[in-house]
Design a protein around this motif. Structure first.
Motif, short mmCIF file in Angstrom:
data_model
loop_
_atom_site.label_atom_id
_atom_site.label_comp_id
_atom_site.label_asym_id
_atom_site.label_seq_id
_atom_site.Cartn_x
_atom_site.Cartn_y
_atom_site.Cartn_z
N CYS A 109 0.82 -1.21 0.00
CA CYS A 109 0.00 0.00 0.00
C CYS A 109 0.86 1.26 0.00
O CYS A 109 0.51 2.27 -0.61
CB CYS A 109 -0.92 -0.03 1.22
N GLU A 397 -9.40 -3.20 1.81
CA GLU A 397 -9.30 -2.72 0.43
C GLU A 397 -8.20 -1.67 0.33
O GLU A 397 -8.06 -0.81 1.20
CB GLU A 397 -10.63 -2.11 -0.02
N TYR A 398 -7.39 -1.77 -0.74
CA TYR A 398 -6.33 -0.78 -0.95
C TYR A 398 -5.87 -0.84 -2.40
O TYR A 398 -6.13 -1.80 -3.12
CB TYR A 398 -5.15 -1.05 -0.03
N VAL A 404 -3.60 4.36 1.39
CA VAL A 404 -4.93 4.36 2.00
C VAL A 404 -5.43 2.92 2.12
O VAL A 404 -5.41 2.15 1.15
CB VAL A 404 -5.94 5.19 1.18
N THR A 406 -8.84 0.63 3.60
CA THR A 406 -10.22 0.70 4.08
C THR A 406 -10.58 -0.64 4.72
O THR A 406 -10.39 -1.70 4.11
CB THR A 406 -11.19 1.00 2.93
N SER A 408 -13.40 -3.15 6.87
CA SER A 408 -14.79 -3.44 7.21
C SER A 408 -14.86 -4.90 7.65
O SER A 408 -13.85 -5.62 7.60
CB SER A 408 -15.72 -3.18 6.02
N TYR A 420 -11.50 -0.67 14.81
CA TYR A 420 -11.49 0.78 14.63
C TYR A 420 -10.84 1.48 15.83
O TYR A 420 -10.03 2.40 15.66
CB TYR A 420 -12.91 1.30 14.42
N CYS A 434 -6.72 8.30 10.92
CA CYS A 434 -7.85 7.40 10.79
C CYS A 434 -9.14 8.20 10.65
O CYS A 434 -9.38 9.15 11.40
CB CYS A 434 -7.92 6.49 12.02
N SER A 435 -9.99 7.81 9.69
CA SER A 435 -11.27 8.47 9.51
C SER A 435 -12.23 8.07 10.62
O SER A 435 -11.92 7.22 11.46
CB SER A 435 -11.87 8.07 8.15
N LYS A 441 -17.48 1.02 8.03
CA LYS A 441 -16.15 1.11 7.41
C LYS A 441 -15.35 2.24 8.02
O LYS A 441 -15.91 3.21 8.53
CB LYS A 441 -16.27 1.37 5.90
N THR A 443 -11.35 4.34 7.22
CA THR A 443 -10.21 4.47 6.29
C THR A 443 -8.98 4.90 7.06
O THR A 443 -9.04 5.80 7.91
CB THR A 443 -10.53 5.50 5.18
N HIS A 445 -5.17 6.37 6.68
CA HIS A 445 -4.20 7.04 5.82
C HIS A 445 -2.81 6.80 6.40
O HIS A 445 -2.49 7.26 7.49
CB HIS A 445 -4.50 8.54 5.74
#
Length: 446
Positions: A109, A397-398, A404, A406, A408, A420, A434-435, A441, A443, A445
């Protein structure tokens, strides 16, 4: 993509990620099951002719080449019978193997096809560096978490204030007592912080009969090669990162070691693992050299030779020191809010909240990937659930080189909120961002 599918695709080379540095057959069936993960770790080290770091028995480790100097013995000194004492507990072994693959995903990534590597006249790609680091990073648990531990935990370790050490940058020699005891009980003769074996800090390098002690002389030579700095950065990555020193000094490492004994009532597995790794890797190098030396009747150069079709060279030695430093540092924590008084008492100034320097990929690439992978590895995060259920549930997912990720979950039993919270906690001591958790989900960074 299910995390379990990523592991399968990596093992089968479907995604182009290089994981098997030595290109040898490895036990890959049911890799996240009890017993299978521990065997995978051992076989990887054996493939590289690097079995000695897995040896904990102090008598064998201290005397591992004595037979050579006594009689020119030609047996393979790296052969020894493995017992339960040399195997990580099942949960730690599964975490280690799973985290090994997560680190490969994180590196992809970050860098895509331009794989992280150390610049050198020899090739040291991420696959080589990562197997040594992550497959060993928790090996200290074989010492610190066992009922039949090969070391004894001191009831108390020295505290700076009790020794009237007013200057935090200086250390009283007695502060090393607990650390030296651990090294002695494990047969650790070398320090990742010193260019000389501890037993050589005296005049002369001779036996009582005045014969040159070749074993110690060669260890001295090897450790000098490790610490030689000629005006250039000790290590340079192809990303431009330069490693010119340790993440934490010997003083901070020692005081944190003592803090853990007194305040957490345990010996820190990371510091033990770092010291073990460096000591055993240098001795492994020397053992391989002595084997080749006798087989070739003297036609062997200490700084560059081949053993069992594996290349050994002096450029590996500072790499061993760096990896040992990362292993030692990965479990040294920034001051928690409730522990400020204790951190101040142990003079852990650089670990105080206002002084702590967050770990970044730009400054220390391998340590950064280590702490992110170690923190987010799913089978450890969801320790009460079967590892296969967890790896089947977590989706990651990347896109390569996009920085980045993601996350879930496909299974309500594997609540994404737990992962999380671990990811959000990374913001406090790394450069990860972190989002918020949204519609199951989040994300990351990196």
């Amino acid at each position: 993509m299910r995390y379990s599918d990523f592991i399968k695709q990596t093992i089968s080379n479907e995604n182009g990620i290089d994981w098997n540095y030595y290109k040898t057959g490895m036990p890959i069936e049911n890799i996240l099951q009890a017993n299978r993960s521990g065997i995978f770790i051992r076989k990887y080290f054996e493939s590289g002719g690097k079995e000695l770091p897995l040896l904990l028995n102090p008598t064998e480790a201290t005397n591992f080449i004595n037979t050579y100097f006594a009689a020119g013995c030609k047996e393979n000194t790296l052969s020894f019978d493995f017992s339960e004492m040399y195997l990580l507990p099942d949960d730690r072994a599964i975490h280690t193997v799973s985290g090994f693959f997560l680190g490969l995903l994180i590196e992809s990534c970050l860098n895509g096809t331009r794989t992280l590597a150390i610049e050198s006249s020899n090739q040291f790609p991420f696959a080589y560096l990562w197997f040594l680091m992550f497959l060993y990073h928790d090996y200290g648990y074989c010492v610190t978490e066992r009922d039949n531990s090969p070391i004894s935990t001191p009831e108390r370790a020295p505290i700076p204030d009790m020794l009237f050490t007013w200057n935090p940058l200086r250390i009283h020699r007695k502060e090393y007592d607990a650390l030296c005891r651990m090294k002695r009980e494990l047969g650790i003769d070398l320090s990742l912080f010193s260019p000389y074996p501890g037993s050589l800090n005296r005049v002369g390098n001779f036996r009582q009969n005045n014969e040159i002690n070749l074993q110690r002389a060669l260890l001295r030579e090897l450790t000098q090669r490790t610490f030689t700095v000629t005006g250039r950065p000790r290590l340079r990555f192809n990303t431009g990162a330069k490693i010119i020193g340790h993440q934490y000094t010997s003083i901070i490492t020692t005081r944190y070691f003592n803090y853990c004994i007194n305040e957490r009532h345990k010996v820190d597995h990371g510091i033990v693992g770092g010291y073990l790794f460096y000591d055993r890797m240098v001795k492994n190098y020397l053992s391989a050299y002595m084997t080749v030396l006798y087989e070739r009747e003297g036609l062997c150069v200490l700084g560059d030779f081949h053993y069992r079709d594996r290349h050994f060279c002096q450029e590996q030695l500072p790499i061993f020191s760096y990896i040992a430093d990362c292993i030692s540092a990965h479990n040294i924590w920034k001051q928690p809010e409730e522990s400020r008084a204790a951190y101040e008492q142990y003079k852990l100034d650089v670990l105080l909240a206002e002084n702590f320097k967050n770990i970044t990929f730009q400054e220390n690439p391998l340590l950064y990937i280590l702490v992110v992978a170690d923190s987010l590895e799913p089978t450890k995060v969801y320790g009460g659930l079967p590892p296969q259920k967890v790896s089947d549930a977590i989706d990651i997912e990347y896109l390569p080189a996009h920085h980045v990720l993601t996350f879930s979950s496909r299974n309500s039993e594997v609540s994404i909120e737990i992962l999380y919270r671990k990811a959000k906690g990374l913001e406090d001591w790394t450069s990860v961002r972190c989002s918020e958790l949204n519609e199951g989900k989040f994300t990351l960074h990196i």
